[in-house]
Design a protein around this motif. Structure first.
Motif, PDB file in Angstrom:
ATOM      1  N   HIS A  60      77.981  40.757  65.503  1.00  0.00           N
ATOM      2  CA  HIS A  60      79.199  41.579  65.511  1.00  0.00           C
ATOM      3  C   HIS A  60      80.167  41.002  66.514  1.00  0.00           C
ATOM      4  O   HIS A  60      79.864  40.912  67.697  1.00  0.00           O
ATOM      5  CB  HIS A  60      78.860  43.022  65.886  1.00  0.00           C
ATOM      6  N   TYR A  61      81.300  40.591  66.044  1.00  0.00           N
ATOM      7  CA  TYR A  61      82.302  39.998  66.926  1.00  0.00           C
ATOM      8  C   TYR A  61      83.583  40.807  66.834  1.00  0.00           C
ATOM      9  O   TYR A  61      83.979  41.259  65.772  1.00  0.00           O
ATOM     10  CB  TYR A  61      82.581  38.546  66.497  1.00  0.00           C
ATOM     11  N   ASP A  62      84.224  40.968  67.971  1.00  0.00           N
ATOM     12  CA  ASP A  62      85.450  41.769  67.992  1.00  0.00           C
ATOM     13  C   ASP A  62      86.647  40.964  67.532  1.00  0.00           C
ATOM     14  O   ASP A  62      87.606  41.507  67.002  1.00  0.00           O
ATOM     15  CB  ASP A  62      85.690  42.286  69.413  1.00  0.00           C
ATOM     16  N   PRO A 103      82.534  33.821  66.070  1.00  0.00           N
ATOM     17  CA  PRO A 103      81.885  32.878  66.972  1.00  0.00           C
ATOM     18  C   PRO A 103      82.776  31.686  67.319  1.00  0.00           C
ATOM     19  O   PRO A 103      82.498  30.975  68.266  1.00  0.00           O
ATOM     20  CB  PRO A 103      80.655  32.432  66.188  1.00  0.00           C
ATOM     21  N   SER A 152      85.827  31.905  68.313  1.00  0.00           N
ATOM     22  CA  SER A 152      86.936  32.353  69.151  1.00  0.00           C
ATOM     23  C   SER A 152      86.895  31.711  70.523  1.00  0.00           C
ATOM     24  O   SER A 152      85.926  31.916  71.266  1.00  0.00           O
ATOM     25  CB  SER A 152      86.872  33.869  69.274  1.00  0.00           C
ATOM     26  N   ALA A 159      86.916  34.329  73.553  1.00  0.00           N
ATOM     27  CA  ALA A 159      85.618  34.969  73.788  1.00  0.00           C
ATOM     28  C   ALA A 159      84.688  34.013  74.521  1.00  0.00           C
ATOM     29  O   ALA A 159      83.943  34.395  75.435  1.00  0.00           O
ATOM     30  CB  ALA A 159      84.993  35.397  72.463  1.00  0.00           C
TER      31      ALA A 159
END
Lengths: 102, 284
Positions: free
Chosen positions: A78-80, A85, A87, A90
């Motif tokens: 789960h990535y905001d 992945p 980003s 991040a």
């Protein structure tokens, strides 16, 4: 080095030349890749940076196998971020919290 | 005839001698008539007339065989020299092998050459990319080589099965190989992804006021807000480790609230809760 394109073109496609064909002027490699460069005297100099070497680490005490138990279901992360992945923001934030200080 | 003329006893000469003796014994002066056979002197000379056809055996080494150990046709000057006798196969000493040789890893064990299909079928699924993202470079590197060795073992088994016609096993080995390839593909994907993200993050870091990439000796990361709460953060982490992550969501919310005061809230809360959640999912 690239194979001689002229003799692999439209009209010669049906001939399917091999490395043993044609006296000179035709080069066809074997897919092993370039390991250096030719000299103008006909020799060959090996460039060791081009030569592939295999670094095998010590597998002493390594417990992981190529397989995962089928009882463990595949989960999706789960990535905001929309990039997930990939980003960079991040990644940078994570670096700051985990690895920022030496 | 196998025996050459040179060592064939001259039967004609012997018969002639016998004939001569009988003549001496005989009382009557009459000549004893003996039938001429092929080895009679007269008949032996039948091919000696001028213009006779060549009758000799042109193959001087006819019948000689090293494999069948016939020996030579004639005695040689070295025929009497004692030669060493070859040791029969069963009396040969056993071949010494190194029990720790690396090549043994091409086989399942020291006895079998190709794994049995029942054993090959006992495998799980390949690693998913999300599971591999959690792993360090060292782990991924070693996992890659474990996969390489497994594929080599399977390929050796397949080769031996075909060579010696051992029977079934190709389908099970192929399925196992597919799962290993899935893992290897995932490892490559993760490492490529990390490289690209790192490059993009580096570009982003050039514009970040908190990060100093000049290499002038100052620390690379100089946060705008100092982390007094770092000790609190460490304490909560230790608590979580001791309790073993029994409470799920509640703990992570606490952790994220602690972190919010220290570093950039918007960016890290998401990643830390992510990490916490990820750790929970791992089952640690």
């Amino acid at each position: 080095m690239q194979p001689t394109r002229v003799l692999q073109g439209l009209r010669y496609r049906k001939l399917r030349l091999t490395t043993k064909d044609v006296n000179k002027g035709f080069y066809k490699g074997t897919g092993t890749g370039s390991m250096g460069r030719h000299t103008n005297k006909g020799g060959y100099i090996i460039e060791w940076s081009k030569v592939r070497t295999y670094v095998v680490p010590s597998l002493e005490g390594f417990k992981l196998t190529p397989f995962v138990s089928k009882n463990v279901r595949k989960l999706y992360g789960h990535y905001d971020d929309a990039e997930g992945p990939r980003s960079p923001s991040a990644y940078l934030a994570r670096w700051k919290s985990e690895n920022g200080f030496d | 005839m196998a025996t050459p003329a040179a060592i064939r006893p001259s039967l004609g000469a012997a018969l002639h001698h016998v004939c001569g003796s009988t003549r001496r014994i005989a009382v009557t002066p009459s000549v004893v008539q003996t039938a001429a056979i092929s080895t009679t002197a007269s008949l032996l000379k039948r091919h000696k007339y001028p213009g006779a056809r060549d009758n000799r055996d042109h193959s001087k080494h006819r019948g000689e065989s090293a494999i069948r150990r016939t020996g030579t046709r004639w005695r040689l000057s070295v025929s009497d020299e004692p030669l060493p006798k070859p040791v029969p196969l069963k009396d040969l000493p056993p071949v010494e092998t190194d029990p720790d040789h690396g090549l043994w890893e091409f086989f399942p064990d020291r006895v079998t050459v190709a794994a049995v299909p029942e054993e090959d079928a006992k495998h799980g699924r390949g690693w998913s990319v999300e599971e591999l993202r959690k792993k360090s470079w060292d782990d991924l590197h070693r996992l890659w080589w474990v996969c390489c060795k497994e594929r080599n073992r399977l390929a050796t088994g397949e080769w031996e099965r075909r060579k010696q016609k051992l029977g079934y096993g190709e389908a099970e080995a192929a399925k196992r190989d597919d799962e290993v390839k899935v893992t290897m593909r995932g490892i490559k994907h993760v490492l490529t992804e990390r490289q690209y993200v790192w490059e993009d993050a580096l570009k982003l870091a050039e514009d970040d006021p908190e990060i100093n990439l000049s290499g002038d000796g100052n620390p690379v990361f100089a946060p705008s807000e100092f982390l007094e709460e770092v000790e609190e953060l460490e304490e909560t982490v230790e608590e979580m480790q001791r309790e073993g992550f029994k409470e799920g969501a509640g703990e992570t919310k606490q952790l994220s609230s602690n972190v919010a005061g220290s570093v950039d809230a918007a960016e890290t809360t998401s990643t830390n809760s992510d990490q916490g959640a990820a750790r929970l999912r791992q089952g640690v």
